[in-house]
Design an enzyme around this catalytic site. Structure first.
Site, PDB file in Angstrom:
ATOM      1  N   GLY A  87     -19.245 -18.578  13.999  1.00 18.81           N
ATOM      2  CA  GLY A  87     -19.446 -19.079  15.348  1.00 18.81           C
ATOM      3  C   GLY A  87     -18.336 -18.676  16.290  1.00 18.81           C
ATOM      4  O   GLY A  87     -18.328 -19.057  17.459  1.00 18.81           O
ATOM      5  N   CYS A 121      -8.873 -24.827   9.713  1.00 14.31           N
ATOM      6  CA  CYS A 121     -10.078 -25.565  10.086  1.00 14.31           C
ATOM      7  C   CYS A 121      -9.909 -27.064   9.848  1.00 14.31           C
ATOM      8  O   CYS A 121     -10.407 -27.885  10.620  1.00 14.31           O
ATOM      9  CB  CYS A 121     -11.278 -25.032   9.318  1.00 14.31           C
ATOM     10  SG  CYS A 121     -11.137 -25.117   7.520  1.00 14.31           S
ATOM     11  N   CYS A 168      -9.587 -20.143  -0.085  1.00 12.23           N
ATOM     12  CA  CYS A 168     -10.885 -20.303   0.562  1.00 12.23           C
ATOM     13  C   CYS A 168     -11.619 -18.971   0.636  1.00 12.23           C
ATOM     14  O   CYS A 168     -12.821 -18.893   0.368  1.00 12.23           O
ATOM     15  CB  CYS A 168     -10.702 -20.887   1.958  1.00 12.23           C
ATOM     16  SG  CYS A 168     -12.247 -21.383   2.769  1.00 12.23           S
ATOM     17  N   LEU A 189     -21.789 -20.469   6.304  1.00 16.22           N
ATOM     18  CA  LEU A 189     -21.508 -21.425   5.241  1.00 16.22           C
ATOM     19  C   LEU A 189     -21.211 -22.782   5.841  1.00 16.22           C
ATOM     20  O   LEU A 189     -20.341 -22.906   6.712  1.00 16.22           O
ATOM     21  CB  LEU A 189     -20.315 -20.946   4.409  1.00 16.22           C
ATOM     22  CG  LEU A 189     -20.460 -19.575   3.751  1.00 16.22           C
ATOM     23  CD1 LEU A 189     -19.162 -19.190   3.048  1.00 16.22           C
ATOM     24  CD2 LEU A 189     -21.621 -19.552   2.772  1.00 16.22           C
ATOM     25  N   VAL A 220     -15.748 -15.499  18.046  1.00 19.53           N
ATOM     26  CA  VAL A 220     -15.982 -14.200  18.667  1.00 19.53           C
ATOM     27  C   VAL A 220     -15.843 -13.052  17.663  1.00 19.53           C
ATOM     28  O   VAL A 220     -16.568 -12.061  17.735  1.00 19.53           O
ATOM     29  CB  VAL A 220     -15.037 -13.990  19.873  1.00 19.53           C
ATOM     30  CG1 VAL A 220     -13.576 -13.968  19.435  1.00 19.53           C
ATOM     31  CG2 VAL A 220     -15.386 -12.699  20.622  1.00 19.53           C
ATOM     32  N   GLY A 233     -15.541 -10.974  10.028  1.00 20.39           N
ATOM     33  CA  GLY A 233     -14.751 -10.630  11.208  1.00 20.39           C
ATOM     34  C   GLY A 233     -13.261 -10.590  10.946  1.00 20.39           C
ATOM     35  O   GLY A 233     -12.465 -10.722  11.886  1.00 20.39           O
ATOM     36  N   GLY A 268     -21.041 -12.700   7.536  1.00 16.68           N
ATOM     37  CA  GLY A 268     -20.625 -14.089   7.585  1.00 16.68           C
ATOM     38  C   GLY A 268     -20.309 -14.492   9.006  1.00 16.68           C
ATOM     39  O   GLY A 268     -19.428 -13.900   9.636  1.00 16.68           O
ATOM     40  N   LEU A 269     -21.012 -15.479   9.524  1.00 16.03           N
ATOM     41  CA  LEU A 269     -20.845 -15.908  10.917  1.00 16.03           C
ATOM     42  C   LEU A 269     -20.274 -17.317  10.970  1.00 16.03           C
ATOM     43  O   LEU A 269     -20.894 -18.264  10.489  1.00 16.03           O
ATOM     44  CB  LEU A 269     -22.189 -15.871  11.641  1.00 16.03           C
ATOM     45  CG  LEU A 269     -22.774 -14.482  11.916  1.00 16.03           C
ATOM     46  CD1 LEU A 269     -24.196 -14.601  12.442  1.00 16.03           C
ATOM     47  CD2 LEU A 269     -21.909 -13.732  12.917  1.00 16.03           C
TER      48      LEU A 269
END
Length: 355
Positions: A10, A193, A94, A33, A12, A119, A7-8
């Site tokens: 964006g 977020c 979430c 996502l 680091v 991450g 799962g990325l």
């Protein structure tokens, strides 16, 4: 199978997780996502950086539009909670219903892969004696995110990998720099977020909940001032109440039905116990008798000794060795045995909250 979906967001951390697994020889597939429109990680900017990382690593990149899922499970959940006088914690919700669940489902159904990685700073181990997957704190206690992951099911834990669980944050940055990742120097997100994309939680809520003036009262019902919406307040809040008093005043309860904010001195917002609902037992099966543990009632709170008393309908009662300040309905309580997450759930209405 040597294939894994990462799962990325964006950022680091997820970028480094993907790079670590890629350099370990895994067949890595990037998955981002699409949660909502706007700036910040998990949004437009995050998707662009995630795509760039996949290009750097030479791996495929998939984007899955789950904005409807995010709207229902997070935005509606938050707005409904704040409107009823609680302070919901969106992150654990979430992780389970928006991130890990949909990611693992997509990986299985579309990519012929049964493992995902993120991450997050936490660890997973399998206990052969019980057959359960256990959730453990990260080595870097300052970054440990196990508190937010307490609600992951055994199925999700079995299919998840946390490559950063045994690293310090500084080591993650060093690896990102070593692999020359674009995100190596990217600043960390400091807020939720939704806060990041809206500027503040107040600004986010004001998009959905209209101002509604009401009274600020003490425990006897005496009117001390006026507020413009109970959703602007949270249990334990001291600053921003706007009332001059001889002693500091704290928000001790939110009465959404009567549109009142109830305030009092610090002793009124300290309690010896609370009940917790929607409990998920993680590293151990649900006990039939009380157990001793250490509990966190907020992400950054110090773990404190507690007796956890199982109740019916996925609930427990937490009896603290010493009364705790600012027990906030809607937030998560997560209890540990050392570094092991035993279970967690959502704090219900407390004694003061029911005034």
């Amino acid at each position: 199978m040597n294939k894994i979906v990462v799962g990325l967001s964006g950022g680091v951390d997820s970028s480094a997780a993907a790079a670590i697994l890629h350099h370990q020889g895994y067949e890595v597939i990037g998955l981002t996502l699409w949660l909502m429109k706007g700036k910040g990680q998990c949004c437009s900017e995050g998707m662009i950086d995630a795509a760039y990382i996949c290009e750097q690593l030479g791996i495929p990149h998939h984007i899955v539009d789950i904005r409807d899922v995010f709207q229902t499970n997070i935005i509606d959940y938050l707005v409904d909670g704040y409107s009823t006088g609680i302070t919901p914690l969106p992150c654990s919700q979430c992780n389970k219903t928006v991130k890990f669940g949909p990611m693992l489902q997509y990986a299985r159904e579309n990519l012929e892969c049964d493992r995902i990685a993120t991450g997050h700073y936490a660890r997973i181990q399998h206990d052969p004696a019980t057959g359960r997957y256990q959730l453990l704190r990260a080595f870097d206690r300052n970054k440990d995110q196990s508190y937010f992951l307490y609600d992951l099911s055994q199925e999700l834990l079995a299919g998840s990998v946390f490559p950063l669980g045994e690293l310090q944050k500084s080591e993650t940055r060093q690896l990102a720099d070593k692999y020359k990742l674009k995100t190596a120097d990217k600043p960390e997100s400091q807020d939720l977020c939704l806060v990041e994309s809206n500027g503040s939680m107040r600004a986010f809520l004001d998009k959905y909940l209209a101002p509604k003036k009401g009274d600020i009262v003490d425990t006897s019902g005496k009117i001390l001032g006026e507020h413009d919406g109970v959703h602007h307040y949270t249990i334990g809040q001291r600053k921003g109440i706007g009332i001059a008093a001889a002693e500091p005043l704290y928000v001790i309860a939110l009465d959404a039905v009567n549109n009142r904010v109830i305030v009092g001195d610090r002793t009124k917002v300290t309690e010896p116990e609370c009940t917790v609902e929607r409990v998920n037992w993680v590293s151990i099966a649900e006990p039939s008798t009380p157990i001793r543990a250490e509990v966190q009632i907020r992400y950054r709170s110090t773990p404190v000794p507690v007796t956890v008393i199982p109740l019916e309908n996925s609930r427990v009662r937490l009896v603290f060795d010493e009364p705790q300040f600012s027990i906030t309905p809607g937030q998560a309580a997560v209890w540990y045995e050392g570094e092991k997450v035993l279970g967690g759930g959502i704090i219900e209405q407390t004694v003061n909250s029911e005034q």
